[in-house]
Write an enzyme that holds these catalytic residues in place. Sequence first.
Site, mmCIF file in Angstrom:
data_model
loop_
_atom_site.group_PDB
_atom_site.id
_atom_site.type_symbol
_atom_site.label_atom_id
_atom_site.label_comp_id
_atom_site.label_asym_id
_atom_site.label_seq_id
_atom_site.Cartn_x
_atom_site.Cartn_y
_atom_site.Cartn_z
ATOM 1 N N LYS A 2 -7.498 -32.876 -35.026
ATOM 2 C CA LYS A 2 -7.676 -31.441 -34.764
ATOM 3 C C LYS A 2 -7.143 -30.548 -35.889
ATOM 4 O O LYS A 2 -7.679 -29.481 -36.134
ATOM 5 C CB LYS A 2 -6.985 -31.058 -33.451
ATOM 6 C CG LYS A 2 -7.775 -31.431 -32.208
ATOM 7 C CD LYS A 2 -7.036 -30.945 -30.979
ATOM 8 C CE LYS A 2 -7.967 -30.815 -29.797
ATOM 9 N NZ LYS A 2 -7.308 -30.223 -28.637
ATOM 10 N N ASP A 45 -10.015 -24.348 -26.590
ATOM 11 C CA ASP A 45 -8.959 -24.707 -25.626
ATOM 12 C C ASP A 45 -8.265 -23.456 -25.060
ATOM 13 O O ASP A 45 -7.973 -23.396 -23.865
ATOM 14 C CB ASP A 45 -7.896 -25.594 -26.300
ATOM 15 C CG ASP A 45 -8.359 -27.039 -26.434
ATOM 16 O OD1 ASP A 45 -9.220 -27.483 -25.649
ATOM 17 O OD2 ASP A 45 -7.851 -27.736 -27.336
#
Length: 306
Positions: free
Chosen positions: A82, A118
């Site tokens: 990520k 997210d």
Amino acid sequence: MKRREGVWERSERLRLGLIGWPVAHSHSPEIHLAAMREFNIQGEYRLYPVPPLPEGEVALDELISEIRQGGLHGLNVTIPHKQAVGSFLDELSEVARKIGAVNTIVSRQGTLIGDNTDASGFLADLQRVFSWDLTMGGDEKWESNPHALVLGAGGAARAVVYALLSSGWSVTVAARRIEQADFLISSFGEQGDGGSLAAINLTPSELSNINAEVALIVNATPVGMSPIRDRSPWPEEIPLPSSSAVYDLVYNPIETRLMRAAREAGLSAANGLGMLVEQAALAFECWTGLAPSRDLLLRQMLGEEA
Ligand code: NAP
């Protein structure tokens, strides 16, 4: 009309995937294939196991080239890539830059953009599960900035803290390594909309000093996740703050030990399944422009008849 490079067109087979290590356990294919079925889209969502860098560098580079050339229409990214994937892309969205992590790669006319769904996924689900209105000046029950306690200071905590600060919350981050919490708050220092940001140790003595007015506790550690279900990140010897709701990012099991303790204390509690669905649905929207039914996806994940 000239084809827009890398952007999915309805007549094409939709090709999506997830880069991570390991990825075999991921629920993402289930969610995205359900979204495709909803819109009668032919396509696939593949899992791409890519070892951590530097070992996985060539594989990661090849996947990025594939999306650049239009062979793939969208990619999700999970642990451990990520943070590192950002340097392979052309641009980062503001939210991905602030959180320091990319979970969605979108191609816009040949430009590869790293985004992060997210934080929005967490915020949307928080509002859904507790029926809160977190838009500016929304919920009247908080006269001043409401206060949240976030347990853990890793990648997910960064998205949660960003989301809460952007909605005007004050946040305390509790971590077992105080330096990790300090690092997190140093990167968000100037972010808040009037709310404050502090770090404490994740210990019974420091948690017991937490203001009883705390409105939300978020578990952003893996504690309580299968197979170690019989543990809670909250020490059993101290009571949970009496006016707090509890949101556990863990969703396996469906009711974690922390959630059970919260419910037994008369508090509202929710797991992270809705966030998982919401972040996936937001990524699907980025790639296709189509908004899947969250209700349908949640029912699919719970194994209910959709
Ligand atoms: P991460 O980057 O590894 O961070 C985990 C955090 O939890 C770190 O601060 C870590 O501290 C702490 N921690 C780990 N074990 C602990 C323990 N026994 N006691 C106290 N603290 C502990 O992981 P992440 O990506 O943030 O994910 C955290 C959890 O959220 C995972 O369970 C993940 O599945 C879940 N998650 C859910 C969603 C969703 O959509 N629902 C999305 C993202 C993540 P150390 O660094 O000291 O180990």
